[in-house]
Write a protein that holds these residues in place. Sequence first.
Motif, PDB file in Angstrom:
ATOM      1  N   PRO A 137       8.475 -10.248  -7.303  1.00 47.29           N
ATOM      2  CA  PRO A 137       9.999  -9.959  -6.635  1.00 47.29           C
ATOM      3  C   PRO A 137       9.628  -8.456  -6.093  1.00 47.29           C
ATOM      4  CG  PRO A 137       9.969 -10.815  -8.772  1.00 47.29           C
ATOM      5  CD  PRO A 137       8.606 -10.572  -8.663  1.00 47.29           C
ATOM      6  N   ARG A 138       8.530  -7.615  -6.455  1.00 48.00           N
ATOM      7  CA  ARG A 138       8.586  -6.354  -5.731  1.00 48.00           C
ATOM      8  C   ARG A 138       8.003  -6.441  -4.297  1.00 48.00           C
ATOM      9  NH1 ARG A 138       8.535  -2.096  -9.586  1.00 48.00           N
ATOM     10  NH2 ARG A 138       8.358  -0.631  -7.768  1.00 48.00           N
ATOM     11  N   ILE A 139       7.431  -7.299  -4.068  1.00 47.94           N
ATOM     12  CA  ILE A 139       6.958  -7.402  -2.578  1.00 47.94           C
ATOM     13  C   ILE A 139       8.292  -7.514  -1.686  1.00 47.94           C
ATOM     14  CG2 ILE A 139       5.686  -8.849  -0.904  1.00 47.94           C
ATOM     15  CD1 ILE A 139       3.957  -9.846  -3.245  1.00 47.94           C
ATOM     16  N   GLY A 140       8.183  -6.423  -0.890  1.00 45.99           N
ATOM     17  CA  GLY A 140       9.356  -6.330  -0.080  1.00 45.99           C
ATOM     18  C   GLY A 140       9.080  -6.563   1.531  1.00 45.99           C
ATOM     19  N   GLY A 141       7.813  -6.662   1.933  1.00 44.39           N
ATOM     20  CA  GLY A 141       7.641  -7.144   3.289  1.00 44.39           C
ATOM     21  C   GLY A 141       6.704  -8.133   3.765  1.00 44.39           C
ATOM     22  N   SER A 142       6.243  -8.405   4.584  1.00 50.05           N
ATOM     23  CA  SER A 142       5.432  -9.793   5.082  1.00 50.05           C
ATOM     24  C   SER A 142       3.931  -9.400   5.454  1.00 50.05           C
ATOM     25  CB  SER A 142       6.245 -10.427   6.124  1.00 50.05           C
ATOM     26  OG  SER A 142       6.165  -9.406   7.408  1.00 50.05           O
ATOM     27  N   THR A 143       3.573  -7.932   5.147  1.00 49.66           N
ATOM     28  CA  THR A 143       2.180  -7.669   5.672  1.00 49.66           C
ATOM     29  C   THR A 143       0.951  -8.307   4.783  1.00 49.66           C
ATOM     30  OG1 THR A 143       2.215  -5.616   4.719  1.00 49.66           O
ATOM     31  CG2 THR A 143       3.011  -5.966   6.820  1.00 49.66           C
ATOM     32  N   ASP A 144      -0.358  -8.438   5.366  1.00 49.32           N
ATOM     33  CA  ASP A 144      -1.529  -8.650   4.283  1.00 49.32           C
ATOM     34  C   ASP A 144      -1.721  -7.455   3.627  1.00 49.32           C
ATOM     35  OD1 ASP A 144      -2.265  -7.236   6.725  1.00 49.32           O
ATOM     36  OD2 ASP A 144      -3.959  -8.510   7.299  1.00 49.32           O
ATOM     37  N   SER A 145      -1.348  -6.345   4.121  1.00 50.36           N
ATOM     38  CA  SER A 145      -1.813  -5.065   3.347  1.00 50.36           C
ATOM     39  C   SER A 145      -0.840  -5.117   1.995  1.00 50.36           C
ATOM     40  CB  SER A 145      -1.389  -3.915   4.304  1.00 50.36           C
ATOM     41  OG  SER A 145      -2.128  -3.944   5.775  1.00 50.36           O
ATOM     42  N   GLU A 146       0.330  -5.082   2.067  1.00 52.31           N
ATOM     43  CA  GLU A 146       1.178  -5.128   1.064  1.00 52.31           C
ATOM     44  C   GLU A 146       0.577  -6.231  -0.089  1.00 52.31           C
ATOM     45  OE1 GLU A 146       5.888  -4.816  -0.637  1.00 52.31           O
ATOM     46  OE2 GLU A 146       5.332  -5.977   1.290  1.00 52.31           O
ATOM     47  N   LEU A 147       0.407  -7.488   0.452  1.00 54.39           N
ATOM     48  CA  LEU A 147       0.010  -8.531  -0.393  1.00 54.39           C
ATOM     49  C   LEU A 147      -1.567  -8.045  -1.084  1.00 54.39           C
ATOM     50  CD1 LEU A 147       0.045 -11.070  -1.583  1.00 54.39           C
ATOM     51  CD2 LEU A 147      -0.930 -12.223   0.437  1.00 54.39           C
ATOM     52  N   MET A 148      -2.442  -7.357  -0.401  1.00 53.73           N
ATOM     53  CA  MET A 148      -3.555  -6.851  -0.952  1.00 53.73           C
ATOM     54  C   MET A 148      -3.374  -5.899  -2.251  1.00 53.73           C
ATOM     55  SD  MET A 148      -5.833  -6.280   2.616  1.00 53.73           S
ATOM     56  CE  MET A 148      -7.169  -5.842   1.996  1.00 53.73           C
ATOM     57  N   PHE A 149      -2.368  -5.308  -2.099  1.00 58.29           N
ATOM     58  CA  PHE A 149      -1.799  -4.107  -2.969  1.00 58.29           C
ATOM     59  C   PHE A 149      -1.548  -4.843  -4.295  1.00 58.29           C
ATOM     60  CE2 PHE A 149       1.607  -0.796  -3.958  1.00 58.29           C
ATOM     61  CZ  PHE A 149       0.739  -0.054  -5.059  1.00 58.29           C
ATOM     62  N   TYR A 150      -0.547  -5.873  -4.223  1.00 62.97           N
ATOM     63  CA  TYR A 150      -0.017  -6.493  -5.342  1.00 62.97           C
ATOM     64  C   TYR A 150      -1.153  -7.474  -5.746  1.00 62.97           C
ATOM     65  CZ  TYR A 150       4.475  -4.514  -4.988  1.00 62.97           C
ATOM     66  OH  TYR A 150       5.293  -3.664  -5.067  1.00 62.97           O
ATOM     67  N   LEU A 151      -2.080  -7.932  -4.950  1.00 62.01           N
ATOM     68  CA  LEU A 151      -3.371  -8.694  -5.767  1.00 62.01           C
ATOM     69  C   LEU A 151      -4.264  -7.646  -6.483  1.00 62.01           C
ATOM     70  CD1 LEU A 151      -4.355 -11.104  -2.672  1.00 62.01           C
ATOM     71  CD2 LEU A 151      -3.459 -11.824  -5.140  1.00 62.01           C
ATOM     72  N   ALA A 152      -4.367  -6.408  -6.011  1.00 63.17           N
ATOM     73  CA  ALA A 152      -5.044  -5.476  -6.675  1.00 63.17           C
ATOM     74  C   ALA A 152      -4.286  -4.874  -8.023  1.00 63.17           C
ATOM     75  CB  ALA A 152      -5.143  -4.369  -5.746  1.00 63.17           C
ATOM     76  N   LEU A 153      -2.936  -4.958  -7.931  1.00 68.93           N
ATOM     77  CA  LEU A 153      -2.442  -4.809  -9.193  1.00 68.93           C
ATOM     78  C   LEU A 153      -2.438  -6.004 -10.346  1.00 68.93           C
ATOM     79  CD1 LEU A 153       0.997  -3.369  -7.548  1.00 68.93           C
ATOM     80  CD2 LEU A 153      -0.568  -2.173  -9.261  1.00 68.93           C
ATOM     81  N   THR A 154      -2.252  -7.108  -9.731  1.00 71.43           N
ATOM     82  CA  THR A 154      -2.470  -8.334 -10.448  1.00 71.43           C
ATOM     83  C   THR A 154      -3.851  -8.302 -11.184  1.00 71.43           C
ATOM     84  OG1 THR A 154      -1.203  -9.749  -9.173  1.00 71.43           O
ATOM     85  CG2 THR A 154      -2.710 -10.840 -10.575  1.00 71.43           C
ATOM     86  N   PHE A 155      -5.020  -7.868 -10.537  1.00 65.84           N
ATOM     87  CA  PHE A 155      -6.335  -7.938 -10.878  1.00 65.84           C
ATOM     88  C   PHE A 155      -6.685  -6.560 -11.812  1.00 65.84           C
ATOM     89  CE2 PHE A 155      -7.225 -11.094  -7.363  1.00 65.84           C
ATOM     90  CZ  PHE A 155      -6.752 -11.970  -8.070  1.00 65.84           C
ATOM     91  N   GLY A 156      -5.503  -5.734 -12.177  1.00 64.39           N
ATOM     92  CA  GLY A 156      -5.984  -4.627 -12.988  1.00 64.39           C
ATOM     93  C   GLY A 156      -6.176  -3.367 -12.273  1.00 64.39           C
ATOM     94  N   LEU A 157      -5.242  -3.071 -11.162  1.00 62.17           N
ATOM     95  CA  LEU A 157      -5.416  -1.615 -10.577  1.00 62.17           C
ATOM     96  C   LEU A 157      -5.167  -0.657 -11.549  1.00 62.17           C
ATOM     97  CD1 LEU A 157      -5.910  -0.417  -7.741  1.00 62.17           C
ATOM     98  CD2 LEU A 157      -3.687  -0.369  -7.449  1.00 62.17           C
TER      99      LEU A 157
END
Length: 283
Positions: A137-157
Amino acid sequence: MCRWLAYSGSPILLEELLYKPEHSLIDQSMHARLGVGTTNGDGFGVGWYTPDGPDEPTLFRGTGPAWGDENLRELAHSVRSGLFLAHIRASTGTPVQQTNCHPFRYGRWLWLHNGRIRGYPELKRALMLAVDPMLFPRIGGSTDSELMFYLALTFGLERDPVGAVERMVGWVEQTGQRFGIDHPVQMTIATCDGDRLWAFRYSSEHNSRSLYCSTAVDTLRTMYPDNPVLQRVSDDTRIVVSEPLGGLVGAWQPVAESSYELVTPGLDVVGPFEPDHAQPCDV
């Protein structure tokens, strides 16, 4: 693509890097020399930390060209920070809107990116499904860049920054392979947690976009003893940039292909970057 910078060191006014250098970030928004295009006018952003400020870093982002934003100029003239990230955007296809402007923020963390996920429209749904449902729910936009951030957070950033980015890139490459997308990842990334700064340079084809780190300040003082700027900043001050901010000979060192750099007061670490292709989650 985009241009960005990350600063860690003695507190300085943002304008010292955004506006004053010969080839400042604002100049690069109009006259980039090492990017895919020369103009980066699809929005901008800056995120900064202050010792007596809020727990989270502060963000200022806009959708217009950075070179014409008077509010950015006013802010840069008055805000002082010892750790900040700044970005000028050239869209690779997603809309020009504030939620798509970098840096992105989650708690104490900031993240920005230059590059793209090749085949992103085809891969987007599969990649989205890997994001932790608590983070989605924290993803606010539609870019690949933001999705990469939330994937990194998911994988233990927050626990293991380098390992998390390696797992994120490995997952994107695995997903690209499943969809028949060759060389899906092109990236230079900066991320920080308020104390430490990490920079990454990697691409699936091993031909990454440019990235440079400033030379050690004590070395530069020896080379340029009459330079007043070098006398004002601490020995552990570092700047990481998409392209050099000026022509001072010896001031900028290229970041190696497929590598990362950790910048923290009193310590610089350089290491290899290797995507982790172990299956990170069941999607």
